[in-house]
Design a protein around this motif. Structure first.
Motif, mmCIF file in Angstrom:
data_model
loop_
_atom_site.group_PDB
_atom_site.id
_atom_site.type_symbol
_atom_site.label_atom_id
_atom_site.label_comp_id
_atom_site.label_asym_id
_atom_site.label_seq_id
_atom_site.Cartn_x
_atom_site.Cartn_y
_atom_site.Cartn_z
ATOM 1 N N TRP A 67 -0.774 10.933 -2.422
ATOM 2 C CA TRP A 67 -0.329 9.777 -1.641
ATOM 3 C C TRP A 67 0.402 8.800 -2.547
ATOM 4 N N LYS A 68 1.533 8.273 -2.046
ATOM 5 C CA LYS A 68 2.289 7.233 -2.765
ATOM 6 C C LYS A 68 2.596 6.082 -1.815
ATOM 7 N N HIS A 69 2.698 4.887 -2.388
ATOM 8 C CA HIS A 69 3.046 3.696 -1.606
ATOM 9 C C HIS A 69 4.388 3.173 -2.105
ATOM 10 N N GLY B 214 4.302 -1.503 3.856
ATOM 11 C CA GLY B 214 5.343 -0.618 3.347
ATOM 12 C C GLY B 214 5.194 0.801 3.853
ATOM 13 N N TYR B 215 5.753 1.743 3.082
ATOM 14 C CA TYR B 215 5.758 3.160 3.453
ATOM 15 C C TYR B 215 4.734 3.917 2.618
ATOM 16 N N TYR B 216 3.964 4.752 3.295
ATOM 17 C CA TYR B 216 2.978 5.591 2.619
ATOM 18 C C TYR B 216 3.397 7.048 2.795
ATOM 19 N N PHE B 217 3.665 7.705 1.659
ATOM 20 C CA PHE B 217 4.141 9.087 1.676
ATOM 21 C C PHE B 217 3.031 10.024 1.206
ATOM 22 N N ILE B 218 2.793 11.059 2.000
ATOM 23 C CA ILE B 218 1.841 12.098 1.608
ATOM 24 C C ILE B 218 2.610 13.391 1.344
ATOM 25 N N THR B 219 2.265 14.048 0.238
ATOM 26 C CA THR B 219 2.827 15.356 -0.088
ATOM 27 C C THR B 219 1.675 16.344 -0.202
ATOM 28 N N VAL B 220 1.747 17.420 0.556
ATOM 29 C CA VAL B 220 0.740 18.488 0.476
ATOM 30 C C VAL B 220 1.437 19.715 -0.101
ATOM 31 N N THR B 221 0.988 20.144 -1.285
ATOM 32 C CA THR B 221 1.599 21.277 -1.977
ATOM 33 C C THR B 221 0.603 22.427 -2.056
ATOM 34 N N GLU B 222 0.999 23.580 -1.545
ATOM 35 C CA GLU B 222 0.142 24.756 -1.588
ATOM 36 C C GLU B 222 0.286 25.420 -2.960
ATOM 37 N N ASN C 224 5.434 23.291 0.117
ATOM 38 C CA ASN C 224 4.939 21.922 0.342
ATOM 39 C C ASN C 224 5.514 21.330 1.620
ATOM 40 N N THR C 225 4.868 20.236 2.044
ATOM 41 C CA THR C 225 5.316 19.501 3.226
ATOM 42 C C THR C 225 5.050 18.016 3.018
ATOM 43 N N TYR C 226 5.752 17.188 3.795
ATOM 44 C CA TYR C 226 5.685 15.739 3.593
ATOM 45 C C TYR C 226 5.377 15.018 4.904
ATOM 46 N N GLY C 227 4.803 13.829 4.756
ATOM 47 C CA GLY C 227 4.550 12.972 5.915
ATOM 48 C C GLY C 227 4.690 11.513 5.521
ATOM 49 N N THR C 228 5.014 10.671 6.498
ATOM 50 C CA THR C 228 5.214 9.243 6.238
ATOM 51 C C THR C 228 4.464 8.401 7.252
ATOM 52 N N ILE C 229 3.822 7.329 6.768
ATOM 53 C CA ILE C 229 3.181 6.347 7.643
ATOM 54 C C ILE C 229 3.690 4.967 7.250
ATOM 55 N N ILE C 230 4.141 4.198 8.251
ATOM 56 C CA ILE C 230 4.598 2.824 7.999
ATOM 57 C C ILE C 230 3.460 1.865 8.327
ATOM 58 N N VAL C 231 3.151 0.987 7.380
ATOM 59 C CA VAL C 231 2.070 0.013 7.576
ATOM 60 C C VAL C 231 2.655 -1.393 7.569
ATOM 61 N N ASN C 232 2.370 -2.150 8.635
ATOM 62 C CA ASN C 232 2.753 -3.565 8.718
ATOM 63 C C ASN C 232 1.490 -4.409 8.593
ATOM 64 N N VAL C 233 1.513 -5.385 7.684
ATOM 65 C CA VAL C 233 0.352 -6.256 7.477
ATOM 66 C C VAL C 233 0.751 -7.680 7.833
ATOM 67 N N TYR C 234 -0.057 -8.324 8.687
ATOM 68 C CA TYR C 234 0.232 -9.679 9.141
ATOM 69 C C TYR C 234 -0.849 -10.643 8.666
ATOM 70 N N GLU C 235 -0.409 -11.863 8.362
ATOM 71 C CA GLU C 235 -1.373 -12.910 8.037
ATOM 72 C C GLU C 235 -2.039 -13.392 9.316
ATOM 73 N N ILE C 236 -3.222 -13.960 9.176
ATOM 74 C CA ILE C 236 -3.972 -14.379 10.363
ATOM 75 C C ILE C 236 -3.793 -15.876 10.641
ATOM 76 N N ILE C 237 -2.556 -16.356 10.474
ATOM 77 C CA ILE C 237 -2.263 -17.777 10.702
ATOM 78 C C ILE C 237 -2.475 -18.127 12.172
ATOM 79 N N TYR C 238 -1.935 -17.297 13.069
ATOM 80 C CA TYR C 238 -2.032 -17.599 14.496
ATOM 81 C C TYR C 238 -3.472 -17.547 14.976
ATOM 82 N N GLU C 239 -4.225 -16.624 14.443
ATOM 83 C CA GLU C 239 -5.638 -16.545 14.816
ATOM 84 C C GLU C 239 -6.381 -17.777 14.322
ATOM 85 N N ASP C 240 -6.022 -18.251 13.126
ATOM 86 C CA ASP C 240 -6.658 -19.468 12.597
ATOM 87 C C ASP C 240 -6.349 -20.675 13.475
ATOM 88 N N LEU C 241 -5.073 -20.786 13.882
ATOM 89 C CA LEU C 241 -4.673 -21.904 14.739
ATOM 90 C C LEU C 241 -5.394 -21.830 16.077
#
Length: 200
Positions: A67-69, A116-124, A129-146
């Motif tokens: 896994w890479k970020h 960001g982007y999380y890349f997985i590489t599976v190598t036999e 080998n094969t690849y996969g990608t997951i995009i992760v969005n992280v939000y601050e909890i400002i609105y929840e605090d308000l």
């Protein structure tokens, strides 16, 4: 002349059939292509939340998972392991990553830099080998605090209003009680004066 030709042709057919059978047997024994499924390619998370980067891989041989970020901060290797062997977690992610046999990882206590982007590489083991990608969005909890502050303010305002009403009612009751007590005292004093006048 015809007979030797038939013999050669017969041998060629037999040899072709044997070769085909051997090739099919070899193909069956050789590990197949690695397959990888990424059920959730987009993940939305808030700061301090735990997230699961879920995947599912399959192959016949021993696989190496990596896994890479990748983000605006750069590229970081998170973890690498072979199925059935020890896990090699990057120092940056120590105590923050949990690995699973199906290739998934859990990332604990995410921050803004984890977006960001999380890349997985599976190598036999034979190099497929094969690849996969997951995009992760992280939000601050400002609105929840308000929202929390607004709810808390409304609650405190309601409690204050109830307390003010209660104090007003108590004050009014006390005032009425004092008025009645004063009236009774005045009445008893008048009666005493009248009695004294009669006695005189």
């Amino acid at each position: 002349l015809m007979r030797p030709l038939r013999g050669c042709r017969g041998r060629g057919v037999v040899l072709g059939t044997v070769t085909l059978c051997l090739a099919a047997g070899w193909a069956l024994q050789t590990p197949g292509v690695v397959s990888l499924v990424v059920p959730q390619p987009n993940i939305n998370a808030t700061v301090a939340q735990n997230i699961l980067l879920s995947v599912e891989y399959s192959c016949r041989g021993v696989a190496t998972i990596e896994w890479k970020h990748v983000s605006s901060w750069g590229t970081t290797k998170i973890v690498e392991w072979k199925s059935g062997n020890s896990v090699n977690i990057s120092t940056v992610y120590k105590d923050r990553v949990t690995t699973f046999e199906n290739g998934s990882i859990q990332l604990l206590n995410v921050g803004m830099r984890d977006a960001g982007y999380y890349f997985i590489t599976v190598t036999e083991e034979y190099g497929t080998n094969t690849y996969g990608t997951i995009i992760v969005n992280v939000y601050e909890i400002i609105y929840e605090d308000l929202h929390f502050v607004a709810v808390l303010f409304a609650f405190l305002a309601a409690v204050s209003a109830i307390l003010i009403c209660f104090m007003w009612l108590c004050n009014k009751s006390l005032h009425l009680f004092q008025k009645k007590t004063t009236h009774k005292l005045t009445a008893s004093t008048t009666e005493e004066i009248e009695l004294e006048t009669i006695e005189c």
